[in-house]
Design a protein around this motif. Structure first.
Motif, PDB file in Angstrom:
ATOM      1  N   TYR A 257       0.891  -1.042   0.081  1.00 27.98           N
ATOM      2  CA  TYR A 257      -0.125  -0.178  -0.104  1.00 27.98           C
ATOM      3  C   TYR A 257       0.845   1.124   0.033  1.00 27.98           C
ATOM      4  O   TYR A 257       1.842   1.458   0.691  1.00 27.98           O
ATOM      5  CB  TYR A 257      -0.885  -0.049   1.179  1.00 27.98           C
ATOM      6  N   ASN A 258       0.375   2.131  -0.803  1.00 26.91           N
ATOM      7  CA  ASN A 258       1.165   3.568  -0.794  1.00 26.91           C
ATOM      8  C   ASN A 258       0.306   4.494  -0.805  1.00 26.91           C
ATOM      9  O   ASN A 258      -0.414   4.998  -1.733  1.00 26.91           O
ATOM     10  CB  ASN A 258       2.034   3.502  -2.183  1.00 26.91           C
ATOM     11  N   GLU A 259       0.208   5.127   0.320  1.00 28.63           N
ATOM     12  CA  GLU A 259      -1.086   6.180   0.589  1.00 28.63           C
ATOM     13  C   GLU A 259      -1.223   7.341  -0.358  1.00 28.63           C
ATOM     14  O   GLU A 259      -2.015   7.914  -0.646  1.00 28.63           O
ATOM     15  CB  GLU A 259      -0.900   6.725   2.156  1.00 28.63           C
ATOM     16  N   LYS A 260       0.102   8.124  -0.651  1.00 27.84           N
ATOM     17  CA  LYS A 260       0.231   9.188  -1.684  1.00 27.84           C
ATOM     18  C   LYS A 260      -0.297   8.658  -2.849  1.00 27.84           C
ATOM     19  O   LYS A 260      -1.039   9.525  -3.785  1.00 27.84           O
ATOM     20  CB  LYS A 260       1.631   9.711  -1.693  1.00 27.84           C
ATOM     21  N   ALA A 261       0.174   7.529  -3.598  1.00 22.67           N
ATOM     22  CA  ALA A 261      -0.045   7.148  -4.772  1.00 22.67           C
ATOM     23  C   ALA A 261      -1.817   6.818  -4.899  1.00 22.67           C
ATOM     24  O   ALA A 261      -2.270   6.857  -5.916  1.00 22.67           O
ATOM     25  CB  ALA A 261       0.479   5.787  -5.305  1.00 22.67           C
ATOM     26  N   ASP A 262      -2.168   6.249  -3.596  1.00 19.52           N
ATOM     27  CA  ASP A 262      -3.628   5.860  -3.547  1.00 19.52           C
ATOM     28  C   ASP A 262      -4.439   7.050  -3.561  1.00 19.52           C
ATOM     29  O   ASP A 262      -5.250   7.245  -4.785  1.00 19.52           O
ATOM     30  CB  ASP A 262      -3.791   5.076  -2.064  1.00 19.52           C
ATOM     31  N   LYS A 263      -4.061   8.009  -2.941  1.00 22.72           N
ATOM     32  CA  LYS A 263      -4.923   9.580  -3.025  1.00 22.72           C
ATOM     33  C   LYS A 263      -4.920   9.934  -4.282  1.00 22.72           C
ATOM     34  O   LYS A 263      -5.700  10.759  -4.666  1.00 22.72           O
ATOM     35  CB  LYS A 263      -4.470  10.463  -1.933  1.00 22.72           C
ATOM     36  N   ARG A 264      -3.466  10.192  -5.021  1.00 22.04           N
ATOM     37  CA  ARG A 264      -3.510  10.810  -6.187  1.00 22.04           C
ATOM     38  C   ARG A 264      -4.144   9.987  -7.249  1.00 22.04           C
ATOM     39  O   ARG A 264      -4.742  10.428  -7.926  1.00 22.04           O
ATOM     40  CB  ARG A 264      -1.692  10.847  -6.362  1.00 22.04           C
ATOM     41  N   SER A 265      -4.107   8.853  -7.222  1.00 21.02           N
ATOM     42  CA  SER A 265      -4.754   7.855  -8.173  1.00 21.02           C
ATOM     43  C   SER A 265      -6.311   8.218  -8.073  1.00 21.02           C
ATOM     44  O   SER A 265      -7.096   8.325  -9.169  1.00 21.02           O
ATOM     45  CB  SER A 265      -4.276   6.485  -8.268  1.00 21.02           C
ATOM     46  N   TRP A 266      -6.672   8.164  -7.001  1.00 23.72           N
ATOM     47  CA  TRP A 266      -8.336   8.367  -6.770  1.00 23.72           C
ATOM     48  C   TRP A 266      -8.590   9.586  -7.141  1.00 23.72           C
ATOM     49  O   TRP A 266      -9.746  10.089  -7.723  1.00 23.72           O
ATOM     50  CB  TRP A 266      -8.607   8.137  -5.300  1.00 23.72           C
ATOM     51  N   GLN A 267      -7.665  10.722  -6.875  1.00 26.28           N
ATOM     52  CA  GLN A 267      -8.149  12.027  -7.564  1.00 26.28           C
ATOM     53  C   GLN A 267      -7.986  12.233  -8.992  1.00 26.28           C
ATOM     54  O   GLN A 267      -8.917  12.797  -9.464  1.00 26.28           O
ATOM     55  CB  GLN A 267      -6.907  13.108  -6.799  1.00 26.28           C
ATOM     56  N   SER A 268      -7.328  11.546  -9.746  1.00 32.53           N
ATOM     57  CA  SER A 268      -7.002  11.485 -11.027  1.00 32.53           C
ATOM     58  C   SER A 268      -8.376  10.823 -11.606  1.00 32.53           C
ATOM     59  O   SER A 268      -8.842  11.350 -12.568  1.00 32.53           O
ATOM     60  CB  SER A 268      -5.791  10.796 -11.725  1.00 32.53           C
TER      61      SER A 268
END
Lengths: 239, 239
Positions: A217-228
Motif C-alpha cells: 500500500y502507498n497512501e500518496k499514490a492511492d490518494k493521487r490516483s483516486w483524485q485522477s
C-alpha cells in the motif's frame, strides 16, 4: 444515505453475485460505475470502493467475474481462481459484459454515462471490456496488467482510457507499459497514463503492508490516483 | 482584480526583467509560483499563465532566465539564445535562484509555500532548481526535457516533482523518460509523471497549430495537465 445490495445474476450457466452501492437520496438518472475486483474475487475491498463512489453520487456496481462463492483466501487460491480469466480473455469479456448489462438496465442509471474501473486483475477486465467495443465512456485501470493477446482490438475502444500505474510495479514492467502505449497510440485511443514514483503493485489496497515487494500500500499514490479518477469522471460526466 | 507588473532585477551583472501577476484583493500571505519560460524567452504565453495562476489566488512571478530584452522571434534565434543555458546548468540554476529570491522576498508571499513550474526549456529550469536543493515545495515540468548532467544532485531535491509529458514527444524520447525515472527513483524523490496519449512537444501552448511534429497544441492534454498541476498545488498548499 448510502445503501448496498447483493445482486444475483447470470452469465450463461454461471451464477454471479454482484454488489450495488448507491445514495438513495439521489434523484433522477446518475452516472453508473462498474467496478472490477482483484484476483481474489469480489471481496470487502472493492465493496468499500463502491461505497466511496456512491458517496460521490455515482451508482456503483461491483461485477462478480469469477462467480458466486468463488473467493480466494490465500495466494495459491488467488492464482487458481483467476488463471482461467487471465488466459481466456473472451470469457473475461463475456463476464464483464454480463455485469455491464445489469448496470445499464438499472432504473436510475444514465446509460450514456457509464465508466468502468478495475484493480489489478480488474484492470485487465475493464481494458478487455473496452477492447470488446462495449459502450463505456471511459475505463480506469488501477495497477492493472496492460498486456493483451488482442492488440488489434484496441481499434474497437469507444471511450477514454486512464491507467494509474506504480512506477516500480514488478508485475507491470516497463516493456509492458511501452507495448500498451504503442497499442493505444496505433489505435488512436484517447489515453493517459499516470505513473507514481516509488509505488509497486496493488498500491491502492489499504489491506496490504506499506512496504515490500511486489505489492504494498502507498497512501500518496492511492490518494493521487483516486483524485485522477475523479478528474477523469468530471471530464466524462461533467462536474 | 488581477494586477501585473514588470520587475527589473539582477543576477550578477545581468539585468533581468521578470513579470508579476497577482490578485490585489487577496489578503495575507499567499503561496508563490515561480514560472519558467520556454526557449524563446519570457513572452506573452508565460505571462498569460501567470495571470491564470493569479486568478487561482497565487502570487505568480515569471523568471527572466535569458536577461532583459533577450527574446527570440524565430526558431534559429530560440536555438541561439537558449543554447548556453541548456549547456551550462550552473548558470541556469543561478538565474533561477535569483528569480526565486525575488519571489521569496515579496511581502504577501508565504516563503514556506513556493512552487515552480516551467514549460519546455523552463522544465529544465525548474528541475535544475530543485536539483540545486532550493527550498521549493514542488516543481512542475510541462513538456520539459528531463535529462541532466547532474544525476547525482537529485538527492538534493527537497520538494515534490510532477512531470506532465506528451507520450509521443520526440524532444523527450522514452529513453530520456526512463533515465529520469531511474534518477528520481534512486534518489527516493517524491515524483509523478503523467503521460498524455497523442501529445507531442509544447502541447500546452495555444499559439501552436493543433497538428504537426515535433510540436503542436493539444487542448485535451493542456486541460488535463493544468488540472494535474492544480491537484498538485492543492496537495502542497492545501485546498
Amino acid at each position: 444515505m448510502i445503501k448496498t445490495e447483493i445482486h444475483e445474476y447470470r452469465h450463461g450457466d454461471t451464477v454471479c453475485e454482484g454488489y450495488w452501492a448507491y445514495d438513495e437520496a439521489q434523484k433522477g438518472k446518475r452516472p453508473g460505475i462498474l467496478v472490477a475486483h482483484e484476483w481474489n474475487g469480489l471481496q470487502d475491498y472493492v465493496k468499500a470502493r463502491c461505497k466511496m463512489l456512491a458517496e460521490m453520487g455515482y451508482v456503483a456496481f461491483a461485477a462478480d467475474i469469477f462467480g458466486k462463492g468463488i473467493r480466494a483466501k490465500s495466494f495459491p487460491e488467488c492464482e487458481q481462481i483467476s488463471a482461467p480469466y487471465y488466459k481466456d480473455r473472451q470469457l473475461t469479456r463475456g463476464r464483464a459484459q454480463a455485469a455491464l448489462e445489469i448496470l445499464q438496465n438499472r432504473p436510475g442509471v444514465d446509460k450514456a454515462k457509464i465508466a468502468a474501473i478495475g484493480y489489478c486483475f480488474g484492470g485487465i477486465v475493464v481494458l478487455e471490456l473496452a477492447r470488446s467495443g462495449a459502450p463505456v465512456a471511459g475505463v480506469v485501470s488501477f495497477h492493472g496488467q496492460l498486456s493483451t493477446p488482442n492488440v488489434n482490438d484496441a481499434k474497437n475502444i469507444k471511450g477514454k482510457v486512464l491507467v494509474l500505474h506504480g512506477a516500480i510495479d514488478p508485475v507491470v514492467p516497463p516493456a509492458e507499459v511501452a507495448a500498451f502505449e504503442k497499442e493505444m497510440g496505433d489505435a488512436k485511443v484517447d489515453w493517459q497514463l499516470h505513473s507514481y514514483g516509488g509505488a509497486v503493485h496493488t498500491f491502492t489496497n489499504w489491506n496490504l503492508p506499506t512496504t515490500g515487494m511486489p505489492a504494498a500500500y502507498n497512501e500518496k499514490a492511492d490518494k493521487r490516483s483516486w483524485q485522477s479518477m475523479q478528474n477523469f469522471f468530471a471530464e466524462l460526466f461533467g462536474g
